[in-house]
Design a protein around this motif. Structure first.
Motif, PDB file in Angstrom:
ATOM      1  N   ARG A  85       0.822  -1.274  -0.090  1.00 50.76           N
ATOM      2  CA  ARG A  85       0.101   0.095  -0.053  1.00 50.76           C
ATOM      3  C   ARG A  85       0.815   1.274  -0.003  1.00 50.76           C
ATOM      4  O   ARG A  85       0.626   2.064  -0.624  1.00 50.76           O
ATOM      5  N   VAL A 109      -5.961   3.130  -4.977  1.00 48.57           N
ATOM      6  CA  VAL A 109      -7.134   1.866  -4.372  1.00 48.57           C
ATOM      7  C   VAL A 109      -6.334   0.904  -3.891  1.00 48.57           C
ATOM      8  O   VAL A 109      -5.672   0.096  -4.398  1.00 48.57           O
ATOM      9  N   VAL A 110      -6.193   1.321  -2.558  1.00 49.40           N
ATOM     10  CA  VAL A 110      -5.368   0.081  -1.642  1.00 49.40           C
ATOM     11  C   VAL A 110      -6.326  -0.296  -0.423  1.00 49.40           C
ATOM     12  O   VAL A 110      -7.076   0.552  -0.038  1.00 49.40           O
ATOM     13  N   GLN A 118     -13.526   5.218  -2.580  1.00 48.69           N
ATOM     14  CA  GLN A 118     -12.641   4.392  -3.706  1.00 48.69           C
ATOM     15  C   GLN A 118     -13.422   4.368  -5.064  1.00 48.69           C
ATOM     16  O   GLN A 118     -13.145   4.514  -6.042  1.00 48.69           O
ATOM     17  N   VAL A 129      -4.911   4.825 -12.384  1.00 48.66           N
ATOM     18  CA  VAL A 129      -5.276   4.298 -11.237  1.00 48.66           C
ATOM     19  C   VAL A 129      -4.031   3.247 -10.647  1.00 48.66           C
ATOM     20  O   VAL A 129      -3.543   2.593 -11.289  1.00 48.66           O
ATOM     21  N   ALA A 131      -2.979   0.979  -7.707  1.00 49.19           N
ATOM     22  CA  ALA A 131      -3.703  -0.030  -6.793  1.00 49.19           C
ATOM     23  C   ALA A 131      -3.034  -1.363  -6.317  1.00 49.19           C
ATOM     24  O   ALA A 131      -1.798  -1.509  -6.854  1.00 49.19           O
ATOM     25  N   ARG A 135      -7.378  -5.171  -3.123  1.00 52.81           N
ATOM     26  CA  ARG A 135      -8.404  -4.173  -2.907  1.00 52.81           C
ATOM     27  C   ARG A 135      -9.028  -4.009  -4.382  1.00 52.81           C
ATOM     28  O   ARG A 135     -10.237  -4.057  -4.403  1.00 52.81           O
ATOM     29  N   LEU A 136      -8.355  -3.875  -5.500  1.00 49.67           N
ATOM     30  CA  LEU A 136      -8.903  -3.520  -6.764  1.00 49.67           C
ATOM     31  C   LEU A 136      -9.593  -4.891  -7.014  1.00 49.67           C
ATOM     32  O   LEU A 136     -10.756  -4.736  -7.792  1.00 49.67           O
ATOM     33  N   HIS A 139     -13.029  -4.431  -5.622  1.00 44.79           N
ATOM     34  CA  HIS A 139     -13.729  -3.597  -6.247  1.00 44.79           C
ATOM     35  C   HIS A 139     -14.430  -4.131  -7.675  1.00 44.79           C
ATOM     36  O   HIS A 139     -15.750  -3.958  -7.745  1.00 44.79           O
ATOM     37  N   CYS A 177      -8.047  -9.131 -11.588  1.00 42.84           N
ATOM     38  CA  CYS A 177      -7.661  -7.749 -12.124  1.00 42.84           C
ATOM     39  C   CYS A 177      -7.352  -7.602 -13.588  1.00 42.84           C
ATOM     40  O   CYS A 177      -7.937  -7.047 -14.311  1.00 42.84           O
TER      41      CYS A 177
END
Lengths: 425, 371
Positions: A85, A109-110, A118, A129, A131, A135-136, A139, A177
């Motif tokens: 992060r 985005v962490v 976010q 972005v 990240a 976390r990504l 999302h 991702c």
């Protein structure tokens, strides 16, 4: 400046505003990796970049991305994935410094931060972005199409610290991702790391198109800067704390800014308390504390409010803190690549630095593995005298350690909250 | 009345709170005859030990880091006091000290202590200790003083307020209750820091809020009267005052003294002290063993060096070879330490179970990177 005959950033194909922004960051001459990677990226090739720590890898991908971006600015233009992060936040800072003139909007985005905010930021289609994979992926699975849509059209995918990201631990999240990003020739993929592993190298061979590979230039591919002096102290494991305090409070080290690397969060916590009890300005960075505290303590260390940072491998990669003069390996990492990244926190961009490894009776084979990996024998560090440790530090430090352990136990039982740091005027 | 754990929570918040945030309660205990004496003591201690307080306080291991500078000196005095007194009542004092921080930095006396045989009082000049200047000011109380003290404690009464009107400060509580008689200590439990943070975040009042409290009356009759009169009544007073319509909930706590509030923590603290002492003596033993080993290692090294010198002096004599053999046999490993494992990513080592589960995903990722 006038004597310099080599390539400049202009000759590499960067536009004037970018060169000026780099100049404002005091980056005037391109480093080796920048010279070789920037033109290739601008040509549209995929790229694997390996260069020693502190040699300007971030700029090597940030500058050409922004160059391309300024030609055709839109939606989510680039996605940058990092393993930690703090590294994501640091890269975001560098992007904002470089992209100040082009009104660049970016989203970080962490994990550990507000997810709703976010999600909203992603819906607004930021240009860049940055990240962490977990976390990504979260999302992508839960924030809805609106937030993800932008990612489908990205031009650049960057994996910073690629060898760390391409380990099985990150694989499920990375797959999620990569699943939503643009495919094939629409997207350029850039991989950067200080330690290129064979699995990363295999990628180049397996790929169908032309992948540009830049590897560490010098003999035997040592990823350690020349300006770094490495040494070790052989000591019994149970007096490491006393040695550390003695080392940090030696007259010649008293002013130096240092990072102490440990292998476990609990060790980091204990060590922080011990050093604090010994009145060394200390802060800690590991996954056992909240994200807010993590950012806070890193900022404290950056601003030199704290002289010593006790950290796990979460701070081992990528973090660029110029004033660090000393890296102390309180524990020896199992992986010699981790060692390379750890000591790479000092001696950055041509500065000098030293690393000292505490070799206990159990770590001899580890340090030998590291020496073969690095291709260099370390010297014995002579600064700390056993008599000084015994006379001045042994008893107070071991007392402080016992007390710290008791405090931790008490806090774990939930009887009291952690003590607050005293604010200084 | 709150449970014990709850109670502990407040006290600990008090302990950990920074001085700028203020403390749960402002208590002004006025009954002290010896207060001025105590102040004198504190001043003396300060004079005699001006800077040492923040240095290496591991020795005085019981102290909080977060106390103020001045507080530190006071607490040193207290530590000294503890050395002679029974550990039971150390905490009572500490609790009070955190309570009294707001007004000034003097130490409190131990009027609530019951263990009369161990009771000690500050008095300048009355020397009984062995520990230098600090103990010079300590002496045992006379029997009469002890009796007076006990009688005074016997007379006190504590009332409990199950809620404190919003944002009412200790001073106002004192003002309302002292109509009935002289008050001694007040403790108001501060609200949960989380709820405070939430309120402030959503734009609420930034004042300190208290959830409940205890008030000590010097005379229990007055306390009973106060509780029976004010309980369930509006506060009244000036019609336009903020608290006019607020209701007080007061209960007299029978057979309850102020020290009952603190004894749980006092006990815990005592246990902690004992444990810490044991830990430190253990550490000391380990250190001694280490120092002994270091000495032995040096001795062996010296012996070896001497032998080597001798061998050199003997020169080409045939016994040189024998001594050399001896040296070699000494170098041989006496003990093998288990070495920690080395992980090598260049060679594919045995993957863990989790890694195996992710292996398929890994392959797909690697395949799609330069797709």
């Amino acid at each position: 400046m006038s004597a310099y005959k080599g390539p400049t950033f202009e000759s590499l194909g960067l536009s004037k505003p970018l060169v000026e922004a780099l100049g404002a960051m005091a980056i005037r001459r391109p480093s080796q990796i920048q010279i070789s990677c920037i033109p290739e990226i601008l040509k549209g090739h995929d790229c694997i970049g390996g260069a020693r720590t502190g040699s300007g890898k971030t700029v090597a991908f940030a500058a050409p991305i922004l160059q391309k971006f300024s030609e055709d600015p839109y939606g989510v233009f680039a996605l940058i994935l990092t393993p930690t992060r703090e590294l994501a936040l640091q890269i975001s800072e560098q992007f904002s410094a470089l992209g100040a003139s082009m009104n660049l909007k970016q989203a970080v985005v962490v994990g550990g931060m507000d997810m709703v905010a976010q999600g909203i930021a992603l819906q607004k289609r930021p240009h860049i972005v940055i990240a962490t994979p977990g976390r990504l992926a979260d999302h992508i699975q839960s924030s809805g199409e609106e937030a993800v849509a932008g990612l489908r059209r990205i031009k650049f995918l960057v994996l910073d610290e690629a060898d760390r990201l391409l380990t099985p631990g990150f694989a499920p999240d990375l797959e999620t991702c990569m699943g939503v990003t643009a495919k094939g020739r629409d997207r350029q993929t850039l991989l950067f790391t200080a330690t290129i592993t064979p699995s990363v190298l295999q990628l180049k061979d397996s790929s169908k198109h032309n992948v540009f590979l830049h590897e560490v230039e010098t003999n035997s591919k040592i990823s350690i800067p020349d300006t770094l002096t490495q040494s070790y102290i052989l000591l019994p494991s149970h007096v490491r704390e006393s040695y550390l305090v003695s080392l940090l409070s030696m007259p010649e080290n008293e002013k130096k800014s240092a990072i102490v690397f440990v292998n476990r969060t609990t060790t980091a916590d204990v060590l922080r308390r011990v050093l604090r009890a010994m009145e060394i300005r200390v802060t800690s960075l590991h996954s056992g504390i909240s994200q807010r505290e993590r950012i806070d303590s890193l900022n404290r260390f950056r601003a030199e409010a704290a002289r010593v940072l006790v950290a796990t491998d979460v701070a081992g990669r990528g973090l660029d803190i110029p004033q660090v003069q000393m890296v102390i390996n309180f524990d020896i990492p199992a992986d010699s690549d981790d060692y390379i990244h750890r000591v790479g926190r000092t001696a950055r961009a041509g500065r000098t630095g030293e690393s000292i490894s505490f070799v206990s009776e159990h770590d001899v084979s580890r340090i030998q593995a590291i020496e073969t990996r690095v291709g260099k024998q370390m010297d014995k560090y002579e600064g700390v005298r056993e008599s000084d440790v015994i006379k001045n530090w042994l008893q107070p430090v071991s007392n402080a350690r016992r007390e710290a352990l008791m405090d931790i136990e008490k806090e774990a039982a939930g009887l009291v909250g952690p003590k607050k740091r005293k604010r200084r005027a | 009345m709150g449970t014990d754990t709850q109670k502990r929570d407040w006290f600990s918040t008090e302990d950990s709170e920074d001085s700028d945030l203020g403390h749960g309660s402002g208590s002004e205990s006025e009954n002290e005859v010896k207060r001025s004496a105590v102040k004198k003591v504190v001043k003396e201690v300060k004079k005699s030990k001006p800077e040492k307080s923040r240095k290496r306080k591991v020795a005085a291991a019981s102290e909080d880091d977060d106390e103020d500078e001045e507080e530190k000196d006071v607490s040193r005095a207290k530590v000294a006091k503890r050395k002679t007194a029974a550990p039971v009542f150390e905490f009572g004092k500490r609790f009070e000290s955190s309570e009294d921080e707001d007004e000034d930095d003097d130490g409190d006396d131990d009027e609530q202590d019951e263990d009369s045989s161990d009771e000690v009082e500050h008095m300048p000049g009355a020397s009984s200790g062995t520990d230098g200047d600090v103990k010079d000011v300590l002496r045992r109380l006379s029997t009469k003083e002890l009796e007076d003290n006990r009688a005074r404690i016997e007379k006190t009464g504590v009332v409990y307020l199950s809620r404190i009107p919003p944002f009412m400060k200790p001073g106002k509580v004192r003002q309302i209750l002292s109509r009935f008689g002289e008050l001694d200590r007040i403790f108001l439990a501060p609200e949960d820091p989380k709820s405070y943070a939430r309120r402030v975040r959503f734009g609420g009042n930034k004042k300190r809020n208290f959830v409940e409290g205890w008030v000590e009356f010097k005379d229990k009759k007055k306390a009973k009267l106060c509780a029976s009169t004010l309980n369930g009544q509006i506060i009244g007073g000036n019609k336009r005052s903020y608290y006019y319509d607020d209701i007080l909930n007061i209960k007299y706590l029978p057979k309850f003294k102020w020290h009952n509030l603190t004894e749980q923590i006092a006990y815990e603290n005592q246990v902690r002290q004992a444990k810490l002492r044991a830990e430190i003596s253990q550490a000391t033993r380990e250190n001694k063993a280490y120092i002994r080993n270091v000495g032995r290692a040096k001795m062996i090294e010296n012996i070896k060096a001497k032998r080597a010198l001798k061998a050199e002096a003997a020169g080409a004599n045939e016994d040189a070879s024998t001594s050399k053999k001896q040296g070699e046999s000494e170098i041989e490993m006496r003990r093998n330490f288990r070495q920690r494992t080395v992980r090598d990513r260049t060679k594919s080592s045995e993957p863990s179970a989790r890694d195996k589960a992710n292996e398929a995903a890994m392959q797909r990722v690697l395949g799609s990177i330069f797709s």
